[in-house]
Scaffold this active site. Structure first.
Site, mmCIF file in Angstrom:
data_model
loop_
_atom_site.group_PDB
_atom_site.id
_atom_site.type_symbol
_atom_site.label_atom_id
_atom_site.label_comp_id
_atom_site.label_asym_id
_atom_site.label_seq_id
_atom_site.Cartn_x
_atom_site.Cartn_y
_atom_site.Cartn_z
ATOM 1 N N CYS A 50 34.452 39.923 43.554
ATOM 2 C CA CYS A 50 35.214 39.251 44.612
ATOM 3 C C CYS A 50 36.721 39.481 44.589
ATOM 4 C CB CYS A 50 34.948 37.753 44.583
ATOM 5 S SG CYS A 50 33.201 37.353 44.613
ATOM 6 N N HIS A 104 40.576 35.457 47.058
ATOM 7 C CA HIS A 104 39.826 34.757 46.025
ATOM 8 C C HIS A 104 40.746 33.670 45.479
ATOM 9 C CE1 HIS A 104 36.420 34.510 43.268
ATOM 10 N NE2 HIS A 104 37.306 34.103 42.379
#
Length: 517
Positions: A50, A104
């Site tokens: 991510c 993120h």
């Protein structure tokens, strides 16, 4: 007056979508978007995890330039003060808005999703997000567990909702505000599902009877897979339901029936996501902005569903690096609809739906690192310059060229028939390549192989994907000075797309690999 941008990014979504030819999934709203878009069938993330992937495509720089391979550093401090795509739009007069998981969260975006650099107002995070990993899944024993497979009754959830439902509501609210204020906007909406846990409203299971769910076509660990390439799916082993299966580390296969349940729940989560996307696009119609808004739909990376005996992301295989990518550009990918005509009427996935064909499809190999320059070009902004070889000191440049030149698929066919083309630039770019990479702490699978911290990285797997093959070398890497030693190759992989589409037969050792370099 430029176009608005609606940028939809999904967590861990591989292209299991009707518009990508998946026969099982119900994704009518995303398919409807595809039917008005140019769809890239060969799009790849630069690292299959991510934070590194998101920082890479939001800055337009590769992981070796952001120096983020894990979750624990902020590029502006650690690498260079790079401008981001939303920051660039903001500096060009756009209201930039973030809803859900775009950057993120945490240190990799300065605990602020890079606000105020990237966003005009503080990013929105759904309040239900904090319950994601709690014990909210009712097991066969009637007790609550923190499971991987987690269909739920939404009314029983804390707050009576789920994060993606809240994000859709907030994004729709913001669209209405933007309409009222007549402000040009860049709205990024980050959806959580199908990221684990596979927690979604239980009615979506009805779409996928277990008897229709098959195993992966290749659910075994390939014989010639170098051990350094294998990701041992540590994160799913830590969920209560998987832990109870007591599967041996690192290769022990999950029982077949449980593999089917994971696959079933992944598909169900995708249909739940499709409903959210459908409601969001329907709202874009409602506020009358479908004619003046570019819509981008993509994911941060894929997710393995048992292929190669692997689950989750954390690898260089296509199942982990390949993402859906489509662009709806009013008047370019579709003719402008008369005012009042609806482009995105909501479609209920529970009623039978005919598959819709993408408006245009490109098989060109493209990378997410190209998003920044591509969106700038589509919005009519000046395209940021290409980065020089070393660009730590340069705030605004990108390492991914715009892919707008591939938007006219009819030209593509003509070009392939001609032996020579006049435009050298086009010629030179005829065979594009996508680069991905993945770090490892050791040559064999460890507990931290999926997500090694920077200081523990010893090997970097550099991978290139062309139309014909995937070629990967795992080389010595020094985390202290971020250097890779291509003279010190620990392992290699070569898969031919045509004869081995699932990447099961590594032919690296029976070919003259020097030929590629």
């Amino acid at each position: 007056d430029g176009m608005n941008v609606l940028f939809i990014v999904v967590d861990d979504l591989r292209p299991v979508l009707g518009c990508y030819g998946d026969k099982l999934v119900r994704s009518p709203n995303i398919d409807q978007l595809a039917s008005q878009s140019i769809v890239f069938s060969n799009a790849y993330a630069q690292q299959a995890v991510c934070a590194p992937s998101r920082v890479s495509f939001l800055t337009g720089r590769r992981p070796d330039t952001t120096r983020l391979y894990d979750f624990y550093s902020y590029w502006r401090i650690h690498a260079g003060n790079y401008s981001t795509m939303p920051q660039y739009f903001k500096e060009n007069g756009y209201m930039t808005l973030s809803v859900g998981k775009v950057f993120h969260p945490g240190v990799s975006s300065n605990y602020s999703d890079d606000y105020p650099y990237s966003w005009s107002i503080p990013p929105f995070h759904p309040s239900a997000e904090k319950y994601e990993n709690d014990k909210t899944c009712r097991g066969k024993d009637g007790q609550l567990h923190a499971n991987l497979v987690c269909p739920v009754d939404v009314s029983e959830m804390p707050g009576g909702t789920l994060p993606d439902i809240q994000s859709t509501e907030e994004a729709i609210r913001l669209l209405n505000v933007m309409k009222t204020n007549k402000q040009k906007f860049f709205l990024a909406v980050g959806y959580h599902k199908p990221h684990i846990p596979l927690r979604y409203p239980q009615e979506f299971l009805k779409l996928y009877p277990l008897e229709n769910i098959t195993l992966a076509p290749d659910p075994w660990v390939p014989e010639k897979l170098p051990s350094v390439a294998y990701n041992p799916w540590t994160d799913i082993r830590q969920r209560d339901d998987v832990e109870a299966l007591n599967v041996s580390f690192p290769y022990g296969p999950l029982p077949d029936d449980f593999q089917r349940r994971i696959r079933q729940s992944y598909y169900a989560a995708v249909s739940y996501l499709d409903v959210q996307v459908g409601l969001l696009l329907n709202a874009l119609d409602d506020v009358g902005l479908s004619n003046s808004t570019i819509v981008v739909f993509t994911a941060d990376h894929g997710w393995s569903l048992g292929e190669h005996g692997e689950w989750a992301k954390y690898s260089n295989f296509d199942v982990a690096t390949r993402v859906p990518l489509m662009f709806y550009v009013p008047g370019m990918t579709t003719s402008p609809v008369n005012q009042g005509g609806r482009i995105f009427p909501y479609i209920d996935p529970f009623s039978h739906v005919l598959g819709l064909v993408p408006q245009g499809q490109s098989k060109k190999v493209v990378e997410l690192v190209s998003l920044f320059s591509t969106l700038a070009e589509l919005a009519g902004l000046q395209v940021p310059p290409a980065c020089p070889e070393t660009s730590f000191h340069i705030a605004l440049c990108t390492e991914g060229a715009s892919i707008v030149r591939y938007f006219n698929p009819s030209e593509e066919k003509v070009e392939e028939e001609k032996d020579e083309c006049d435009d050298t630039y086009r010629c030179f770019n005829e065979e594009p390549v996508a680069f991905s990479q993945y770090p490892r702490p050791a040559d064999t699978p460890q507990w931290n192989s999926d997500k090694p911290k920077l200081k523990d990285i010893r090997i970097m797997g550099y991978s290139m994907r062309t139309v014909d093959c995937r070629y990967t070398v795992w080389v010595r890497f020094n985390p202290n000075n971020f250097s890779a030693n291509f003279e010190d190759v620990h392992a290699g992989e070569l898969y031919m797309v045509e004869t081995d589409p699932n990447q099961d037969y590594n032919i690296y050792n029976n070919t003259l690999h020097g030929f590629f370099l």
